[in-house]
Scaffold this active site. Structure first.
Site, PDB file in Angstrom:
ATOM      1  N   LYS A  53       0.815  -1.203   0.000  1.00  0.00           N
ATOM      2  CA  LYS A  53       0.000   0.000   0.000  1.00  0.00           C
ATOM      3  C   LYS A  53       0.854   1.261   0.000  1.00  0.00           C
ATOM      4  O   LYS A  53       1.981   1.193   0.487  1.00  0.00           O
ATOM      5  CB  LYS A  53      -0.946   0.001   1.195  1.00  0.00           C
ATOM      6  CG  LYS A  53      -0.230   0.070   2.552  1.00  0.00           C
ATOM      7  CD  LYS A  53      -1.216   0.059   3.669  1.00  0.00           C
ATOM      8  CE  LYS A  53      -1.537   1.462   4.059  1.00  0.00           C
ATOM      9  NZ  LYS A  53      -0.944   1.849   5.344  1.00  0.00           N
ATOM     10  N   HIS A  69       0.159  -6.041   5.503  1.00  0.00           N
ATOM     11  CA  HIS A  69       0.975  -6.745   6.505  1.00  0.00           C
ATOM     12  C   HIS A  69       0.129  -7.287   7.655  1.00  0.00           C
ATOM     13  O   HIS A  69       0.554  -8.190   8.364  1.00  0.00           O
ATOM     14  CB  HIS A  69       2.150  -5.885   6.983  1.00  0.00           C
ATOM     15  CG  HIS A  69       1.801  -4.837   7.991  1.00  0.00           C
ATOM     16  ND1 HIS A  69       1.296  -3.623   7.634  1.00  0.00           N
ATOM     17  CD2 HIS A  69       1.888  -4.830   9.343  1.00  0.00           C
ATOM     18  CE1 HIS A  69       1.093  -2.898   8.730  1.00  0.00           C
ATOM     19  NE2 HIS A  69       1.443  -3.605   9.786  1.00  0.00           N
ATOM     20  N   LYS A 123       0.158 -11.169  10.244  1.00  0.00           N
ATOM     21  CA  LYS A 123       0.269 -11.237  11.712  1.00  0.00           C
ATOM     22  C   LYS A 123      -0.175 -12.608  12.188  1.00  0.00           C
ATOM     23  O   LYS A 123      -1.151 -13.166  11.687  1.00  0.00           O
ATOM     24  CB  LYS A 123      -0.580 -10.130  12.362  1.00  0.00           C
ATOM     25  CG  LYS A 123       0.040  -8.742  12.197  1.00  0.00           C
ATOM     26  CD  LYS A 123      -0.764  -7.692  12.927  1.00  0.00           C
ATOM     27  CE  LYS A 123      -0.290  -6.292  12.598  1.00  0.00           C
ATOM     28  NZ  LYS A 123       0.903  -5.851  13.321  1.00  0.00           N
ATOM     29  N   GLU A 134      -3.494   2.794  18.253  1.00  0.00           N
ATOM     30  CA  GLU A 134      -2.049   3.076  18.308  1.00  0.00           C
ATOM     31  C   GLU A 134      -1.800   4.199  19.302  1.00  0.00           C
ATOM     32  O   GLU A 134      -2.586   5.153  19.371  1.00  0.00           O
ATOM     33  CB  GLU A 134      -1.546   3.510  16.933  1.00  0.00           C
ATOM     34  CG  GLU A 134      -1.657   2.432  15.883  1.00  0.00           C
ATOM     35  CD  GLU A 134      -1.011   2.883  14.585  1.00  0.00           C
ATOM     36  OE1 GLU A 134       0.190   2.629  14.420  1.00  0.00           O
ATOM     37  OE2 GLU A 134      -1.704   3.498  13.760  1.00  0.00           O
ATOM     38  N   HIS A 192      -6.295  -2.676   6.277  1.00  0.00           N
ATOM     39  CA  HIS A 192      -6.118  -3.566   7.425  1.00  0.00           C
ATOM     40  C   HIS A 192      -7.456  -3.934   8.094  1.00  0.00           C
ATOM     41  O   HIS A 192      -7.730  -5.100   8.349  1.00  0.00           O
ATOM     42  CB  HIS A 192      -5.203  -2.932   8.468  1.00  0.00           C
ATOM     43  CG  HIS A 192      -3.881  -2.472   7.934  1.00  0.00           C
ATOM     44  ND1 HIS A 192      -3.197  -3.144   6.944  1.00  0.00           N
ATOM     45  CD2 HIS A 192      -3.100  -1.402   8.246  1.00  0.00           C
ATOM     46  CE1 HIS A 192      -2.053  -2.511   6.687  1.00  0.00           C
ATOM     47  NE2 HIS A 192      -1.981  -1.456   7.456  1.00  0.00           N
TER      48      HIS A 192
HETATM   49  P1  NDP Z   1      11.942   5.904   1.468  1.00  0.00           P
HETATM   50  O1  NDP Z   1      11.709   7.294   0.979  1.00  0.00           O
HETATM   51  O2  NDP Z   1      12.623   5.718   2.765  1.00  0.00           O
HETATM   52  O3  NDP Z   1      12.798   5.103   0.367  1.00  0.00           O
HETATM   53  C1  NDP Z   1      12.552   5.216  -0.989  1.00  0.00           C
HETATM   54  C2  NDP Z   1      13.536   4.342  -1.747  1.00  0.00           C
HETATM   55  O4  NDP Z   1      13.254   4.453  -3.141  1.00  0.00           O
HETATM   56  C3  NDP Z   1      14.999   4.731  -1.568  1.00  0.00           C
HETATM   57  O5  NDP Z   1      15.776   3.562  -1.523  1.00  0.00           O
HETATM   58  C4  NDP Z   1      15.294   5.520  -2.838  1.00  0.00           C
HETATM   59  O6  NDP Z   1      16.683   5.483  -3.101  1.00  0.00           O
HETATM   60  C5  NDP Z   1      14.472   4.729  -3.847  1.00  0.00           C
HETATM   61  N1  NDP Z   1      14.158   5.516  -5.054  1.00  0.00           N
HETATM   62  C6  NDP Z   1      13.640   6.755  -5.120  1.00  0.00           C
HETATM   63  N2  NDP Z   1      13.531   7.140  -6.405  1.00  0.00           N
HETATM   64  C7  NDP Z   1      13.966   6.097  -7.166  1.00  0.00           C
HETATM   65  C8  NDP Z   1      14.095   5.896  -8.563  1.00  0.00           C
HETATM   66  N3  NDP Z   1      13.774   6.835  -9.472  1.00  0.00           N
HETATM   67  N4  NDP Z   1      14.579   4.703  -8.994  1.00  0.00           N
HETATM   68  C9  NDP Z   1      14.925   3.726  -8.110  1.00  0.00           C
HETATM   69  N5  NDP Z   1      14.824   3.877  -6.777  1.00  0.00           N
HETATM   70  C10 NDP Z   1      14.356   5.055  -6.306  1.00  0.00           C
HETATM   71  O7  NDP Z   1      10.506   5.194   1.425  1.00  0.00           O
HETATM   72  P2  NDP Z   1       9.957   4.000   2.358  1.00  0.00           P
HETATM   73  O8  NDP Z   1      10.965   2.930   2.401  1.00  0.00           O
HETATM   74  O9  NDP Z   1       9.459   4.548   3.630  1.00  0.00           O
HETATM   75  O10 NDP Z   1       8.652   3.546   1.585  1.00  0.00           O
HETATM   76  C11 NDP Z   1       8.694   2.844   0.368  1.00  0.00           C
HETATM   77  C12 NDP Z   1       7.272   2.477  -0.027  1.00  0.00           C
HETATM   78  O11 NDP Z   1       6.703   1.609   0.935  1.00  0.00           O
HETATM   79  C13 NDP Z   1       6.328   3.679  -0.102  1.00  0.00           C
HETATM   80  O12 NDP Z   1       5.399   3.469  -1.139  1.00  0.00           O
HETATM   81  C14 NDP Z   1       5.603   3.648   1.221  1.00  0.00           C
HETATM   82  O13 NDP Z   1       4.330   4.236   1.152  1.00  0.00           O
HETATM   83  C15 NDP Z   1       5.496   2.146   1.436  1.00  0.00           C
HETATM   84  N6  NDP Z   1       5.357   1.795   2.846  1.00  0.00           N
HETATM   85  C16 NDP Z   1       6.325   2.171   3.737  1.00  0.00           C
HETATM   86  C17 NDP Z   1       6.202   1.803   5.062  1.00  0.00           C
HETATM   87  C18 NDP Z   1       7.268   2.146   6.037  1.00  0.00           C
HETATM   88  O14 NDP Z   1       7.139   1.659   7.169  1.00  0.00           O
HETATM   89  N7  NDP Z   1       8.282   2.915   5.691  1.00  0.00           N
HETATM   90  C19 NDP Z   1       5.033   1.026   5.547  1.00  0.00           C
HETATM   91  C20 NDP Z   1       4.107   0.662   4.518  1.00  0.00           C
HETATM   92  C21 NDP Z   1       4.272   1.059   3.227  1.00  0.00           C
HETATM   93  P3  NDP Z   1      17.371   6.563  -4.095  1.00  0.00           P
HETATM   94  O15 NDP Z   1      16.849   7.897  -3.712  1.00  0.00           O
HETATM   95  O16 NDP Z   1      18.842   6.370  -3.879  1.00  0.00           O
HETATM   96  O17 NDP Z   1      16.962   6.164  -5.463  1.00  0.00           O
HETATM   97  C1  BG6 Z   2       0.604   0.985   8.396  1.00  0.00           C
HETATM   98  C2  BG6 Z   2       0.070   2.380   8.499  1.00  0.00           C
HETATM   99  O1  BG6 Z   2       0.084   0.338   7.283  1.00  0.00           O
HETATM  100  O2  BG6 Z   2       0.236   0.268   9.569  1.00  0.00           O
HETATM  101  C3  BG6 Z   2       0.597   3.084   9.732  1.00  0.00           C
HETATM  102  O3  BG6 Z   2       0.466   3.113   7.344  1.00  0.00           O
HETATM  103  C4  BG6 Z   2       0.303   2.264  10.960  1.00  0.00           C
HETATM  104  O4  BG6 Z   2       0.016   4.371   9.885  1.00  0.00           O
HETATM  105  C5  BG6 Z   2       0.763   0.830  10.764  1.00  0.00           C
HETATM  106  O5  BG6 Z   2       1.015   2.854  12.046  1.00  0.00           O
HETATM  107  C6  BG6 Z   2       0.288  -0.037  11.922  1.00  0.00           C
HETATM  108  O6  BG6 Z   2       0.889  -1.305  11.822  1.00  0.00           O
HETATM  109  P1  BG6 Z   2       1.144  -2.189  13.112  1.00  0.00           P
HETATM  110  O7  BG6 Z   2       1.673  -3.470  12.588  1.00  0.00           O
HETATM  111  O8  BG6 Z   2       2.123  -1.411  13.959  1.00  0.00           O
HETATM  112  O9  BG6 Z   2      -0.182  -2.313  13.794  1.00  0.00           O
END
Ligand code: NDP
Ligand code: BG6
Length: 490
Positions: A150, A180, A184, A218, A242
Site C-alpha cells: 500500500k 501486513h 500477523k 495506536e 487492514h
Molecule cells: P523511502 O523514501 O525511505 O525510500 C525510498 C527508496 O526508493 C529509496 O531507496 C530511494 O533510493 C528509492 N528511489 C527513489 N527514487 C527512485 C528511482 N527513481 N529509482 C529507483 N529507486 C528510487 O521510502 P519507504 O521505504 O518509507 O517507503 C517505500 C514504499 O513503501 C512507499 O510506497 C511507502 O508508502 C510504502 N510503505 C512504507 C512503510 C514504512 O514503514 N516505511 C510502511 C508501509 C508502506 P534513491 O533515492 O537512492 O533512489
Molecule cells: C501501516 C500504516 O500500514 O500500519 C501506519 O500506514 C500504521 O500508519 C501501521 O502505524 C500499523 O501497523 P502495526 O503493525 O504497527 O499495527
C-alpha cells in the site's frame, strides 16, 4: 525458540528502494530472522536497487547497520549477521531511465531458472515505470514474482488503473499485494480458530453473535509522516485495507479449502455484501476525530502542518453485512493514532443467555465474549460466566479463559514479524495471505462514497484527548445501541 521451518529453494529477491526506510526497518530484519531460522538457503541473493551510487561493500555495511538498529541485540550474534549480509548485493538502477537495467539483467542472468521476486519498496508512482522496465529488459519468466505494498490507489478508479498497469507485465498469479496485517500471527490463527475447531462455527452467525468489535489502536502519533498522512487519513491508511481485511476474515464463509483463490473469493463476497452507507447514515454511523495537543505533545493539526486540515487521525464506524449469516449483527470498527495504548483485537460478543434459572440477586449474566488479540501479547481470551468461588451461595461473575500464543504450547516462542511469513510466502509462491486485485477494488468501491461525503462535510472530525479513547461520539456510537466498546488495552 521459533516454530519449525521448511527451507525454500535458492531465490533472488530484488528490493527496489533497498536503501529506504521500509527495507531497513522491516524487510531486511525479517529476512535476517528467516536466515537465522535456516529457511533461507545457501546461494540465495538479496539485491538492493536504488539510484544512489553504492558499492556492494557499502550496501552490506548499510544492511548491517539496519540489522543492528532494528533487531534486538540478544537476537543477532555477529556470525549470523556476517552470514546474512554475505547474501547482499547492490545494483544502481533508476526507475525512470535506462540507467542500470542492463546491469541488473546481467546479475540475474546466471540464475534464470530460479524464483526472481521484485519487491517494489518505492513510492507508488514508480510501480508502473518499474514494471515496464522489468518487461522491456526481458526479466519476466514464469518464476518471476512482483510484490507491491500500500498505498494501492486512493480510490476505486486509481486502484483499477494500477491493476491494469501491473497486469501489462504480470499475470495475477505473479502479483503479491501485501497487507501486513494478514501476516500477523493472530490473523492466521483466526482462520485456525474458526476452521480447525468445530466449536465456534455453529455459533458464528447473527443467531448467536450480538455484535463484533474490531479495534486497531495506536499510541504513536503521525509524527514525521504528517504530510503523507494528511493526504490519506485513517480511512485510507488503516480502514480500507487492514481493518476491512480483518472484518473479511472474521465474517467470511468457510472456504472449501485453504487455497489462495478459495479464501480470496470468500473475502470478496464479504466486501460485496457490505451495506452501502447513505450520507445520513454516514453522519450517524461514522465518527472521525483528530487528536488534541497533550501536555508535552503537539496536536494532529500541528503535525499535519495545516491548521484547517479536516483529515481524520481516528475513525469509528458501524458496519452492516447484508447476507444470511450476518444480517442484524453490526460490526463496529475503530482505529486511531495517539490513543491510550497500542492494542489491536477482534471481539466476538455472543448474545446473552436466553433465560436465567438463577435468582435476580446472583449478578448479571453477561454475554460470552471471545477476544482475539492481535497485539500486544497475541492470543485469545474467552469470557465465561462462572460461580464466584466460596461458600457464600450462588454469585455469578464473568471470568477469562486466557491463552497467549507465545506460551500456549508450553514452550516460549518468538512471535515472528508479519513480513517474515509474507516474504517467505512470496518465495514459496503462496498467495493466500495477499490481496487479489478485485478485493482491493471492491474495498475502495465501498469506501469511496464515505470518503466523498466526508470531504464534503459529513462527519466532521471531533477533537479527542491525546492518550485517551478517541472522541466521545465514538463511545456514543455503541451506547445508543445499548452496547459498549471493550476498554482499549483491557
Ligand atoms: P523511502 O523514501 O525511505 O525510500 C525510498 C527508496 O526508493 C529509496 O531507496 C530511494 O533510493 C528509492 N528511489 C527513489 N527514487 C527512485 C528511482 N527513481 N529509482 C529507483 N529507486 C528510487 O521510502 P519507504 O521505504 O518509507 O517507503 C517505500 C514504499 O513503501 C512507499 O510506497 C511507502 O508508502 C510504502 N510503505 C512504507 C512503510 C514504512 O514503514 N516505511 C510502511 C508501509 C508502506 P534513491 O533515492 O537512492 O533512489
Ligand atoms: C501501516 C500504516 O500500514 O500500519 C501506519 O500506514 C500504521 O500508519 C501501521 O502505524 C500499523 O501497523 P502495526 O503493525 O504497527 O499495527
Amino acid at each position: 525458540m521459533v516454530a519449525k521451518t521448511v527451507p525454500v529453494d535458492p531465490f533472488d529477491l530484488v528490493v527496489f528502494g533497498g536503501t529506504g526506510d521500509l527495507a531497513a526497518r522491516k524487510l531486511f530484519p525479517a529476512l535476517f530472522h528467516r536466515y537465522q531460522a535456516g529457511q533461507v538457503p545457501e546461494g540465495a541473493r538479496i539485491i538492493g536497487a536504488a539510484r544512489g551510487e553504492m558499492t556492494q561493500e557499502a550496501f552490506r555495511h548499510h544492511t548491517r547497520t539496519a540489522i543492528e538498529q532494528f533487531v534486538d541485540s540478544t537476537d543477532r550474534p555477529k556470525a549470523d549477521v556476517d552470514g546474512f549480509i554475505a547474501m547482499m548485493d547492490y545494483v544502481q538502477v533508476d526507475a525512470l531511465s535506462n540507467a542500470g537495467w542492463a546491469e541488473l539483467g546481467n546479475r540475474l542472468d546466471g540464475h534464470a531458472d530460479r524464483v526472481h521476486a521484485f519487491y517494489l519498496s518505492v513510492a507508488p508512482g514508480f510501480f508502473g515505470p518499474i514494471c515496464d522496465r522489468i518487461r522491456e529488459a526481458g526479466l519476466v519468466t514464469p518464476a518471476t514474482r512482483l510484490v507491491v505494498e500500500k498505498p494501492l490507489g486512493r480510490d476505486q478508479e486509481s486502484a483499477r488503473a494500477l491493476n491494469r498497469q501491473l497486469s501489462e507485465t504480470f499475470e495475477e498469479g505473479q502479483i503479491y499485494r501485501i497487507d501486513h496485517y494478514l501476516g500477523k500471527e493472530t490473523v492466521q490463527n483466526l482462520m485456525a480458530l474458526r476452521f480447525a475447531n468445530a466449536l465456534f462455527e455453529p455459533l458464528w452467525n447473527s443467531h448467536h453473535v450480538d455484535h463484533v468489535q474490531i479495534t486497531a489502536a495506536e499510541s504513536v502519533a503521525v509524527g514525521k509522516r504528517g504530510a503523507y498522512y494528511d493526504r490519506n487519513g485513517a480511512m485510507r491508511d488503516m480502514v480500507q485495507n487492514h481493518l476491512l481485511q480483518l472484518l473479511c476474515l472474521t465474517a467470511m464463509e468457510p472456504p472449501a479449502k485453504s487455497s489462495p483463490d478459495a479464501v480470496r473469493d470468500e473475502k470478496l463476497k464479504v466486501l460485496k455484501a457490505l451495506k452501502p452507507l447513505t450520507v445520513a447514515e454516514i453522519e450517524e454511523d461514522v465518527v472521525r476525530g483528530q487528536y488534541a495537543a497533550g501536555s508535552d505533545v503537539p496536536s494532529y493539526l500541528d503535525e499535519a502542518g495545516d491548521p484547517n486540515s479536516r483529515t481524520e487521525s481516528f475513525v469509528a464506524m458501524k458496519i452492516g453485512i447484508e447476507n444470511w449469516r450476518w444480517a442484524g449483527t453490526p460490526f463496529y470498527i475503530r482505529t486511531g493514532k495517539r490513543l491510550r495504548t497500542r492494542a489491536s483485537e477482534i471481539v466476538i460478543r455472543f448474545k446473552d443467555a436466553p433465560h436465567s434459572i438463577f435468582d435476580a440477586g446472583v449478578g448479571k449474566l453477561l454475554g460470552n465474549e471471545l477476544v482475539i488479540r492481535l497485539q500486544p501479547d497475541e492470543g485469545i481470551q474467552l469470557r465465561l460466566n462462572i460461580k464466584d468461588p466460596g461458600p457464600g451461595g450462588m454469585r455469578i461473575v464473568s471470568a477469562p479463559l486466557d491463552m497467549s500464543f507465545a506460551e500456549g504450547l508450553g514452550r516460549s516462542i518468538r512471535m515472528p514479524d508479519a513480513y517474515e511469513r509474507l516474504l517467505m510466502d512470496v518465495v514459496r509462491g503462496d498467495q493466500t495471505l495477499f490481496m487479489r486485485g478485485d478485493e482491493v477494488e471492491a474495498a475502495w468501491a465501498w469506501i469511496d462514497p464515505i470518503l466523498e461525503a466526508c470531504a464534503e462535510g459529513a462527519a466532521a472530525p471531533h477533537t479527542y484527548e491525546a492518550g485517551g479513547d478517541g472522541p466521545s461520539d465514538s463511545l456514543m456510537l455503541m451506547h445508543r445501541d445499548g452496547r459498549r466498546w471493550r476498554e482499549i488495552g483491557a
